[in-house]
Design a protein around this motif. Sequence first.
Motif, PDB file in Angstrom:
ATOM      1  N   ASP A   1       0.700  -1.084  -0.568  1.00 11.06           N
ATOM      2  CA  ASP A   1      -0.282   0.194   0.039  1.00 11.06           C
ATOM      3  C   ASP A   1       1.028   1.381   0.086  1.00 11.06           C
ATOM      4  O   ASP A   1       0.282   2.500  -0.808  1.00 11.06           O
ATOM      5  CB  ASP A   1      -0.816   0.180   1.209  1.00 11.06           C
ATOM      6  CG  ASP A   1      -1.992  -0.764   1.267  1.00 11.06           C
ATOM      7  OD1 ASP A   1      -3.137  -0.715   0.150  1.00 11.06           O
ATOM      8  OD2 ASP A   1      -1.895  -1.705   1.855  1.00 11.06           O
ATOM      9  N   ALA A   2       1.798   1.351   0.839  1.00  8.50           N
ATOM     10  CA  ALA A   2       2.790   2.270   0.556  1.00  8.50           C
ATOM     11  C   ALA A   2       4.487   2.176   1.723  1.00  8.50           C
ATOM     12  O   ALA A   2       4.173   0.866   1.761  1.00  8.50           O
ATOM     13  CB  ALA A   2       1.964   3.294   2.004  1.00  8.50           C
ATOM     14  N   ILE A   3       5.490   2.968   0.731  1.00 11.60           N
ATOM     15  CA  ILE A   3       5.832   3.171   1.498  1.00 11.60           C
ATOM     16  C   ILE A   3       6.803   3.494   1.885  1.00 11.60           C
ATOM     17  O   ILE A   3       6.532   5.063   2.110  1.00 11.60           O
ATOM     18  CB  ILE A   3       7.736   3.316   0.693  1.00 11.60           C
ATOM     19  CG1 ILE A   3       7.147   1.880  -0.761  1.00 11.60           C
ATOM     20  CG2 ILE A   3       8.707   3.088   0.097  1.00 11.60           C
ATOM     21  CD1 ILE A   3       8.395   1.553  -1.938  1.00 11.60           C
ATOM     22  N   LEU A   4       7.565   3.858   3.721  1.00  6.93           N
ATOM     23  CA  LEU A   4       7.958   4.339   4.180  1.00  6.93           C
ATOM     24  C   LEU A   4       9.364   4.894   4.599  1.00  6.93           C
ATOM     25  O   LEU A   4      10.072   3.899   4.615  1.00  6.93           O
ATOM     26  CB  LEU A   4       7.278   4.514   5.544  1.00  6.93           C
ATOM     27  CG  LEU A   4       7.668   4.789   7.077  1.00  6.93           C
ATOM     28  CD1 LEU A   4       7.091   6.721   6.637  1.00  6.93           C
ATOM     29  CD2 LEU A   4       7.215   4.925   8.207  1.00  6.93           C
ATOM     30  N   ILE A   5       9.521   6.241   4.171  1.00  6.25           N
ATOM     31  CA  ILE A   5      11.049   6.213   4.171  1.00  6.25           C
ATOM     32  C   ILE A   5      11.502   7.419   5.768  1.00  6.25           C
ATOM     33  O   ILE A   5      10.791   8.250   5.352  1.00  6.25           O
ATOM     34  CB  ILE A   5      11.772   6.080   2.868  1.00  6.25           C
ATOM     35  CG1 ILE A   5      11.605   7.783   2.449  1.00  6.25           C
ATOM     36  CG2 ILE A   5      12.175   5.768   2.386  1.00  6.25           C
ATOM     37  CD1 ILE A   5      11.938   8.485   0.856  1.00  6.25           C
ATOM     38  N   PRO A   6      13.094   7.595   6.282  1.00  5.82           N
ATOM     39  CA  PRO A   6      13.049   8.142   6.446  1.00  5.82           C
ATOM     40  C   PRO A   6      13.832  10.443   5.710  1.00  5.82           C
ATOM     41  O   PRO A   6      14.119   9.439   4.623  1.00  5.82           O
ATOM     42  CB  PRO A   6      14.237   7.858   7.818  1.00  5.82           C
ATOM     43  CG  PRO A   6      14.990   6.944   6.661  1.00  5.82           C
ATOM     44  CD  PRO A   6      13.441   6.558   5.840  1.00  5.82           C
ATOM     45  N   SER A   7      13.430  10.610   6.468  1.00  6.73           N
ATOM     46  CA  SER A   7      13.702  12.048   5.536  1.00  6.73           C
ATOM     47  C   SER A   7      15.097  12.054   5.147  1.00  6.73           C
ATOM     48  O   SER A   7      15.408  12.875   4.041  1.00  6.73           O
ATOM     49  CB  SER A   7      13.456  13.270   6.668  1.00  6.73           C
ATOM     50  OG  SER A   7      11.701  13.187   6.648  1.00  6.73           O
ATOM     51  N   LYS A   8      15.858  11.888   6.682  1.00  7.69           N
ATOM     52  CA  LYS A   8      17.374  11.749   6.170  1.00  7.69           C
ATOM     53  C   LYS A   8      18.234  10.626   6.185  1.00  7.69           C
ATOM     54  O   LYS A   8      17.814  10.056   7.083  1.00  7.69           O
ATOM     55  CB  LYS A   8      17.834  13.062   7.544  1.00  7.69           C
ATOM     56  CG  LYS A   8      17.551  14.271   6.976  1.00  7.69           C
ATOM     57  CD  LYS A   8      17.850  15.180   8.433  1.00  7.69           C
ATOM     58  CE  LYS A   8      17.554  16.171   8.123  1.00  7.69           C
ATOM     59  NZ  LYS A   8      17.955  17.344   8.641  1.00  7.69           N
ATOM     60  N   GLY A   9      18.992  10.017   5.860  1.00 15.28           N
ATOM     61  CA  GLY A   9      19.858   8.882   5.711  1.00 15.28           C
ATOM     62  C   GLY A   9      19.237   7.725   5.298  1.00 15.28           C
ATOM     63  O   GLY A   9      19.651   6.834   5.503  1.00 15.28           O
TER      64      GLY A   9
ATOM     65  N   CYS B   1       6.320   7.796   2.039  1.00 17.43           N
ATOM     66  CA  CYS B   1       6.066   8.616   2.861  1.00 17.43           C
ATOM     67  C   CYS B   1       6.971   8.688   3.672  1.00 17.43           C
ATOM     68  O   CYS B   1       7.835   8.197   3.535  1.00 17.43           O
ATOM     69  CB  CYS B   1       5.007   7.355   3.737  1.00 17.43           C
ATOM     70  SG  CYS B   1       3.301   6.818   3.416  1.00 17.43           S
ATOM     71  N   ARG B   2       7.690  10.278   3.762  1.00 21.37           N
ATOM     72  CA  ARG B   2       9.101  10.359   4.521  1.00 21.37           C
ATOM     73  C   ARG B   2       8.484  10.865   5.836  1.00 21.37           C
ATOM     74  O   ARG B   2       7.559  11.727   5.704  1.00 21.37           O
ATOM     75  CB  ARG B   2       9.492  11.646   3.893  1.00 21.37           C
ATOM     76  CG  ARG B   2      10.667  11.480   3.257  1.00 21.37           C
ATOM     77  CD  ARG B   2      11.360  12.312   2.656  1.00 21.37           C
ATOM     78  NE  ARG B   2      10.753  13.664   2.050  1.00 21.37           N
ATOM     79  CZ  ARG B   2      11.303  14.508   1.924  1.00 21.37           C
ATOM     80  NH1 ARG B   2      12.502  14.617   0.956  1.00 21.37           N
ATOM     81  NH2 ARG B   2      10.434  15.715   1.409  1.00 21.37           N
ATOM     82  N   THR B   3       9.432  10.589   6.643  1.00 22.76           N
ATOM     83  CA  THR B   3       8.983  10.984   8.191  1.00 22.76           C
ATOM     84  C   THR B   3      10.698  11.469   8.377  1.00 22.76           C
ATOM     85  O   THR B   3      11.385  10.701   8.380  1.00 22.76           O
ATOM     86  CB  THR B   3       8.867  10.101   8.815  1.00 22.76           C
ATOM     87  OG1 THR B   3       8.493  10.306  10.284  1.00 22.76           O
ATOM     88  CG2 THR B   3       9.013   8.733   8.817  1.00 22.76           C
ATOM     89  N   SER B   4      10.335  12.493   9.721  1.00 27.25           N
ATOM     90  CA  SER B   4      11.286  12.935  10.383  1.00 27.25           C
ATOM     91  C   SER B   4      12.172  12.132  11.156  1.00 27.25           C
ATOM     92  O   SER B   4      12.622  12.822  11.886  1.00 27.25           O
ATOM     93  CB  SER B   4      11.521  14.875  11.084  1.00 27.25           C
ATOM     94  OG  SER B   4      10.112  14.783  11.744  1.00 27.25           O
TER      95      SER B   4
END
Length: 171
Positions: free
Chosen positions: A53-61, A83-86
């Motif tokens: 349904d979705a891919i979640l990655i960190p904003s940095k690194g 999706c990107r998260t800090s």
Amino acid sequence: VAFVTPIEYQSVETLVDKWLEEGQKPTILVLDRITDVRNFGAIARTAECQGIDAILIPSKGSAQVTADAVKTSAGALNRMPICRTSDLKNSLFYLQQSGLRLIACTEKGNVPLYEANFRGNVAIIFGSEEDGITSDLLNMSDIKARIPMRGEIASLNVGVSVGMALYEKTR
């Protein structure tokens, strides 16, 4: 000169809330510090083919959506929510509190991949090419699944590992 992303990143929290409200059983692919854009693109392609349904990655690194990633994904990065998260740990805690089980795919796992329960609402976590999944994320995982191996080389390319795990999810 300005750099713009070829996609619009989305909020995993908003998407999951919407899906759960609609009665869907979301599967989120979580990439903890995957840095190679071609690995990222290939993983996205596999994820789209397997109905993630979705891919979640960190904003940095972490590898971001670039032209190379989109090309390697065969356009999958344009077809599914990214999706990107800090703060990856906080986002995973939110998913867990929302009823998603966290499945860490790691060589440190105690459950063979073919015995892991991938049914229902899940977030499947994969770690970096160098270090694997960070200890914080491993510690909060509900299941730690490993791919059994017979050879002497103790690790696989992360893209190959994702393909194997998502096949098990589909199976």
